[in-house]
Design a protein around this motif. Sequence first.
Motif, PDB file in Angstrom:
ATOM      1  N   GLN A   1     -10.765  -8.702  -4.497  1.00  0.00           N
ATOM      2  CA  GLN A   1     -10.981  -7.274  -4.303  1.00  0.00           C
ATOM      3  C   GLN A   1      -9.987  -6.755  -3.270  1.00  0.00           C
ATOM      4  O   GLN A   1      -9.475  -7.515  -2.440  1.00  0.00           O
ATOM      5  N   VAL A   2      -9.744  -5.459  -3.334  1.00  0.00           N
ATOM      6  CA  VAL A   2      -8.961  -4.791  -2.303  1.00  0.00           C
ATOM      7  C   VAL A   2      -9.759  -3.592  -1.804  1.00  0.00           C
ATOM      8  O   VAL A   2     -10.625  -3.079  -2.511  1.00  0.00           O
ATOM      9  N   CYS A   3      -9.464  -3.197  -0.569  1.00  0.00           N
ATOM     10  CA  CYS A   3     -10.137  -2.044   0.019  1.00  0.00           C
ATOM     11  C   CYS A   3      -9.094  -0.973   0.302  1.00  0.00           C
ATOM     12  O   CYS A   3      -8.082  -1.253   0.956  1.00  0.00           O
ATOM     13  N   LEU A   4      -9.337   0.224  -0.192  1.00  0.00           N
ATOM     14  CA  LEU A   4      -8.506   1.375   0.134  1.00  0.00           C
ATOM     15  C   LEU A   4      -9.182   2.106   1.277  1.00  0.00           C
ATOM     16  O   LEU A   4     -10.351   2.490   1.169  1.00  0.00           O
ATOM     17  N   VAL A   5      -8.475   2.246   2.389  1.00  0.00           N
ATOM     18  CA  VAL A   5      -8.994   2.972   3.547  1.00  0.00           C
ATOM     19  C   VAL A   5      -8.222   4.285   3.624  1.00  0.00           C
ATOM     20  O   VAL A   5      -6.992   4.273   3.757  1.00  0.00           O
ATOM     21  N   VAL A   6      -8.935   5.390   3.502  1.00  0.00           N
ATOM     22  CA  VAL A   6      -8.316   6.711   3.436  1.00  0.00           C
ATOM     23  C   VAL A   6      -8.596   7.449   4.743  1.00  0.00           C
ATOM     24  O   VAL A   6      -9.750   7.696   5.085  1.00  0.00           O
TER      25      VAL A   6
END
Length: 152
Positions: free
Chosen positions: A127-132
């Motif tokens: 999995q990857v996490c997008l931090v906005v």
Amino acid sequence: MSNQADGLADFHWMFDLLHHIDVGLVVLDQEYRVQLWNSFMENHSGVSSSIAKQQSIFSIFSDLDADWLKQKIDNVFGLKTPIYISWEQRPYLFEFKCYRPLTSIADNMYQNVAIRPISGPDGRIKQVCLVVYDVTDVATNKMAFDAVRQQS
């Protein structure tokens, strides 16, 4: 038994923190399906986490540049290292309205985005996490400063 209760309590407050932190968090699997969608994303996109979960990020945001974002995400999976996207490279990833329309000169939210790999217990990246990050104030101040500097 106490360790189990403590572990559950720790899990609960960490999950609560993820949902209420003032940055957007999106966890995607290798098929670009949403695994986590926090309240920042709910509030700014208008899409609830129950609707977003298991949906392709590209079906939720049909205006995303899919080829460009897939390449970024695939690089994070392949290289196992985070990448960063600055508002100066691309003003925003997700087209969210600026939530201070009366006090801000921007129509849309400027964003910095970090895409981070998430390793499982076996060390593999699934999995990857997008931090906005909302950087509208920084972006508009810098643009105003640059405009003044060009006039002088």
